[in-house]
Design a protein around this motif. Structure first.
Motif, short mmCIF file in Angstrom:
data_model
loop_
_atom_site.label_atom_id
_atom_site.label_comp_id
_atom_site.label_asym_id
_atom_site.label_seq_id
_atom_site.Cartn_x
_atom_site.Cartn_y
_atom_site.Cartn_z
N MET A 19 0.85 -1.18 0.00
CA MET A 19 0.00 0.00 0.00
C MET A 19 0.90 1.24 0.00
O MET A 19 1.48 1.60 1.04
CB MET A 19 -0.90 0.02 1.24
CG MET A 19 -1.74 -1.23 1.42
SD MET A 19 -3.02 -1.44 0.17
CE MET A 19 -2.33 -2.77 -0.82
N PRO A 20 1.09 1.89 -1.15
CA PRO A 20 2.05 3.00 -1.23
C PRO A 20 1.67 4.17 -0.34
O PRO A 20 0.50 4.52 -0.19
CB PRO A 20 2.01 3.39 -2.71
CG PRO A 20 1.42 2.22 -3.42
CD PRO A 20 0.47 1.59 -2.45
N ALA A 21 2.68 4.76 0.28
CA ALA A 21 2.48 5.95 1.11
C ALA A 21 2.54 7.21 0.25
O ALA A 21 3.01 7.19 -0.89
CB ALA A 21 3.53 6.00 2.22
N ASP A 22 2.06 8.29 0.80
CA ASP A 22 2.02 9.56 0.09
C ASP A 22 3.36 10.28 0.27
O ASP A 22 3.49 11.24 1.05
CB ASP A 22 0.87 10.43 0.62
CG ASP A 22 0.72 11.72 -0.16
OD1 ASP A 22 1.00 11.70 -1.37
OD2 ASP A 22 0.32 12.73 0.44
N ILE A 23 4.37 9.79 -0.45
CA ILE A 23 5.69 10.41 -0.41
C ILE A 23 6.20 10.56 -1.84
O ILE A 23 5.74 9.87 -2.75
CB ILE A 23 6.70 9.59 0.42
CG1 ILE A 23 6.93 8.20 -0.21
CG2 ILE A 23 6.25 9.47 1.85
CD1 ILE A 23 8.02 7.40 0.47
#
Length: 346
Positions: A19-23
């Motif tokens: 689940m990709p993070a918002d970075i």
């Protein structure tokens, strides 16, 4: 539900995804520039505590240093030699800032007067400086527990091997689908082997339902010798290519191939869970910055997906009841609408 005693029942589908993070994409030069800007902000806050502290501030031109970074960042394909030289230059400026912070603390500046996130960010800046210096000295691009973001320090690179994104940055989760319902099994910020969760999820299935699953649909990573022996011991059929030499009987081989196609088609169920979660429930980008908040967002999403599955089943049940009532009452409804159909002709 009454499960047959002494018999495996149901299907367990397991898989893992990131689940990709918002970075932003963690480029080394961009990270060092961000760390340098953070340390400059910390130095300014410490210098504002007393007038005599300003003499410890570094004398380099901050605008010129940032312009050097932008000059490399705006290039479409910068040469590795130039990028390495820019990284080394940023490390030099960052070391100057670190010495300035140490001098300010020695002169009486107090970090406790800063806001909490600033001195926590200072610790992250020190660690990122150490990692980048070590990688530059050893001429490598990997290091254990590598920091990819100064704010979200818990995020780690997850190697997925996909064609579009071979490396993702976020939480790796393990999900099991039990007879149509998705359940969250594990959330980890560090990479791990997907096959290590097969035995634990099978035992959890046994505790929840009272029997082992009839078959387990998993990817090829989970087909290990340990998992294969475990499934053989409890009579569980596991998908994937069988271990050992193939059978010499062509009928047995063709039957195994057909069964494998059916089981792999059933495994699309868990892929659909990941697809709907990322497209419909915004799991493709976790906006929570803190570690606990990201875990809560992922857990609540899985809970909502199970609740919607139950809601669809209830809606289907009432639609069947309504259809049955309409079928039973249709003769009476026809009589009310067309009463002349039963009157004798004159």
């Amino acid at each position: 539900m009454d499960w047959p005693k002494g018999k495996n029942w149901g299907t367990l589908t397991i898989d893992a995804s990131c689940m990709p993070a918002d970075i932003a994409n963690p480029r080394d030069l961009r990270l060092l520039d961000e760390v340098r800007l953070s340390t400059e902000r910390i130095i300014d806050e410490l210098c504002n505590q007393a007038t005599e502290f300003k003499r410890h501030r570094p004398r380099y031109d901050r605008g010129m240093v940032h312009a050097h970074v932008l000059r490399i960042a705006k290039q479409k394909r910068p040469r590795r030699r130039r990028v390495k030289a820019a990284i080394k230059r940023q490390l030099d400026y960052l070391q100057q800032n670190s010495r300035a912070v140490n001098s300010l603390i020695a002169c009486g500046a107090m970090l406790c007067e800063l806001k909490r996130h600033w001195w926590q960010k200072l610790l992250a800046c020190r660690e990122l400086e150490r990692q980048q210096s070590w990688m530059l000295m050893n001429k490598t691009n990997s290091i254990p527990d590598r920091l990819v973001n100064v704010v979200q320090r818990h995020v780690r690179p997850i190697v997925r091997g996909k064609a579009r994104t071979p490396v993702e940055f976020g939480a790796k989760i393990s999900v099991s689908v039990q007879n149509g319902f998705p359940f969250l099994h594990r959330i980890s910020w560090n990479p791990y082997n997907d096959g290590a969760d097969l035995i634990e999820q099978s035992e959890k299935y046994k505790r929840d339902t009272g029997s082992y699953p009839e078959r387990i649909c998993a990817d090829q990573v989970s087909i290990t010798t340990k998992n294969h022996h475990y499934c053989t011991r409890y009579g569980i059929r596991i998908t994937g290519k069988r271990l050992g030499r193939p059978s010499q009987n062509p009928d047995v081989t063709s039957a195994q191939v057909r069964q494998l196609r059916v089981d792999q088609g059933r495994r699309d169920e868990v892929e659909g869970v990941f697809g709907s979660g990322k497209r419909k429930y915004s799991l493709d980008r976790i906006m929570a910055r803190r570690k606990a908040g990201a875990k809560t967002s992922i857990s609540m999403t899985c809970l909502v997906m199970c609740a919607e599955k139950v809601l669809r089943l209830i809606r289907l049940f009432f639609n069947l009841i309504l259809g049955l009532v309409v079928v039973l009452l249709r003769p009476w409804l026809d009589l009310c609408v067309h009463p002349h159909c039963l009157m004798p002709a004159v």
